[in-house]
Scaffold this active site. Structure first.
Site, mmCIF file in Angstrom:
data_model
loop_
_atom_site.group_PDB
_atom_site.id
_atom_site.type_symbol
_atom_site.label_atom_id
_atom_site.label_comp_id
_atom_site.label_asym_id
_atom_site.label_seq_id
_atom_site.Cartn_x
_atom_site.Cartn_y
_atom_site.Cartn_z
ATOM 1 N N SER A 199 36.947 30.340 42.584
ATOM 2 C CA SER A 199 38.134 30.526 42.305
ATOM 3 C C SER A 199 38.877 29.966 41.354
ATOM 4 C CB SER A 199 38.793 30.429 43.657
ATOM 5 O OG SER A 199 38.986 29.000 43.841
ATOM 6 N N LYS A 200 40.195 30.251 41.117
ATOM 7 C CA LYS A 200 40.933 29.639 39.950
ATOM 8 C C LYS A 200 40.784 28.073 40.187
ATOM 9 C CE LYS A 200 45.014 31.738 37.824
ATOM 10 N NZ LYS A 200 45.702 32.948 37.940
ATOM 11 N N ARG A 201 40.740 27.713 41.011
ATOM 12 C CA ARG A 201 40.763 26.100 41.392
ATOM 13 C C ARG A 201 39.460 25.646 40.635
ATOM 14 N NH1 ARG A 201 38.799 24.231 45.786
ATOM 15 N NH2 ARG A 201 38.306 26.362 46.434
ATOM 16 N N GLY A 203 38.677 26.042 37.674
ATOM 17 C CA GLY A 203 39.188 26.044 35.992
ATOM 18 C C GLY A 203 39.285 27.757 35.697
ATOM 19 N N GLU A 209 40.970 35.037 31.994
ATOM 20 C CA GLU A 209 41.383 33.770 32.039
ATOM 21 C C GLU A 209 40.407 32.900 31.010
ATOM 22 O OE1 GLU A 209 42.984 32.899 36.475
ATOM 23 O OE2 GLU A 209 40.826 32.604 36.153
#
Ligand code: GLU
Length: 419
Positions: A199-201, A203, A209
């Site tokens: 997930s985004k967590r 990085g 992204e």
């Protein structure tokens, strides 16, 4: 061999989805192999043109092309309806409150043969007769996927493990039509280094992204290709042809692959340093919308890991920067002004102006003052760049030119006299 990539256009392309696309693309590079891109757009609310474009854009950025498509699953509804009618006709399916269900025998099992995971058994007593069309006539997801794969002549279905539970239903639909199912390969999911779903967590979770963070498409591709495939661990750089040659579904590991953003950063840095300076300059000029960056690029290339590292590192070579107060407080103390004065005086008379003479002049100042090199170099660095981080000090001074260097040192000395 015919493979397909079948994204649902829900927005950004997840890195796991990119991996699925890449593996299919690698398989399709062989002779007599092709890749069809199918957009699974039956969810009309989420399937906006913008969302479709985002997926296509991410694929193009990764330079993953396809031989056929993009085909719209939603537009194939007449074919799906035909299959439903045929299943009703043969008695394999029946109507129930207006919906249509496929008959699942009470006994026996459906075996899904998967190249990565072997045979997986799904006992029928745990699968009820399942709906293939709603009472409004709209086909269900598993029906659409099975029929599309069949009609498009897909021989190998390579997709994420999250679809494994759908597979026995897709197999049953195909068998009920008297057709052989394709070969399946379900790819293990991507996890972060902490073992949790990516997930985004961690990085970044999407290709978009990574792009915004300044990664190079070829580095991303190469890194993703290596995830969980056990390629030669001694080697990190492969051309696309080499990747395609080495790739096979049998090599894909059964366990979750770990996506490590720090490793990718390091990996990207190595790619970046290998780029021809002209190529890197062109990419950075496009990214920043400026031209004339070649001299700054020449100095920054060694120190960059991503394209976005460039501007913070090298902007001072292009235009004057505001002083970072932290850098100032850290460096401009304990006689730094006298050292800076001496450096200024030495640089004012360097002849000819160039890297080696600049280096010699500054080293002479260090010797003459009998101080540590950084007591001279750091004040010069902060004076010209506004920061404690920059490319090599001699290279930077030489590139900036005498006039600009002296002016910036003067501004710093002025600031000193005011504090
Ligand atoms: N549309 C599905 C997804 O984006 C993939 C379906 C498939 O590959 O069979 O997850």
């Amino acid at each position: 061999m015919k493979v397909r990539f079948a994204p649902s256009p829900t927005g950004a392309l997840h890195i796991g989805g990119a991996r699925t696309a890449l593996y299919n693309w690698l398989l399709a590079q062989g002779e007599d192999a092709s890749l069809v891109l199918r957009i699974e757009d039956t969810d009309r609310e989420r399937s906006t043109p913008e969302n479709v474009e985002q997926i296509l854009d991410a694929l193009r950025w990764l330079e993953l092309d396809w031989d056929e498509g993009p085909l719209s699953q939603a537009e194939r509804r007449p074919e799906h309806e035909k299959a439903i009618a045929a299943l009703l006709e043969s008695g394999a399916a029946y109507e129930d409150d207006g919906a249509v269900r496929l008959r699942v025998p009470d006994e026996g099992e459906t075996v899904v043969t998967d190249v990565i995971r072997g045979d997986i058994r799904f006992p029928h007593d745990s699968i009820d007769d399942f709906v293939i069309a709603r009472s409004d006539g709209s086909p269900l997801y598993n029906l659409a996927v099975a029929i599309d794969d069949l009609d498009m002549g897909v021989t190998h279905v390579v997709r994420g493990e999250d679809h494994l539970s759908n597979t026995p239903r897709q197999v049953m639909i195909l068998k009920a039509l008297g057709e052989d199912p394709p070969v399946y390969a379900h790819l293990p999911l991507l996890h972060g280094p902490d073992g949790k779903k990516l997930s985004k967590r961690h990085g970044a979770a999407s290709v978009q992204e990574l792009r915004e963070q300044g990664y190079l498409p070829e580095a991303v591709r190469n890194y993703i290709a290596l995830l969980g495939t056990g390629f030669d661990p001694e080697r990190e750089f492969f051309t696309s042809d080499e990747l395609a040659e080495r790739f096979s579904l049998e090599r894909v590991s059964k366990s979750a692959a770990i996506f490590d953003a720090d490793k990718l950063r390091h990996f990207n840095g190595r790619y970046l340093r290998e780029l021809a300076p002209d190529d890197l300059t062109a990419r950075l000029e496009e990214l920043t919308g400026r031209d004339g960056l070649a001299p700054a690029v020449a100095l920054a290339q060694e120190k960059m890991q991503t394209l976005t590292d460039f501007w913070p590192l090298a902007a001072f070579l292009v235009e004057r920067q505001d002083m970072d107060p932290k850098a100032w407080d850290k460096v401009m103390k304990d006689g730094a002004d006298q050292n800076l004065q001496k450096a200024r005086a030495a640089l004012a008379v360097v002849e000819p102006w160039g890297l080696e003479p600049v280096e010699r002049a500054l080293r002479d100042v260090v010797e003459e003052l009998d101080v540590k090199p950084k007591q001279v170099f750091q004040p010069v660095r902060v004076a010209i760049s506004g920061s404690t981080i920059s490319p090599g000090i001699f290279e930077s001074v030489a590139a900036l030119g005498r006039e600009e260097t002296l002016e910036r040192i003067d501004l710093a000395l002025e600031r000193f006299s005011q504090t």
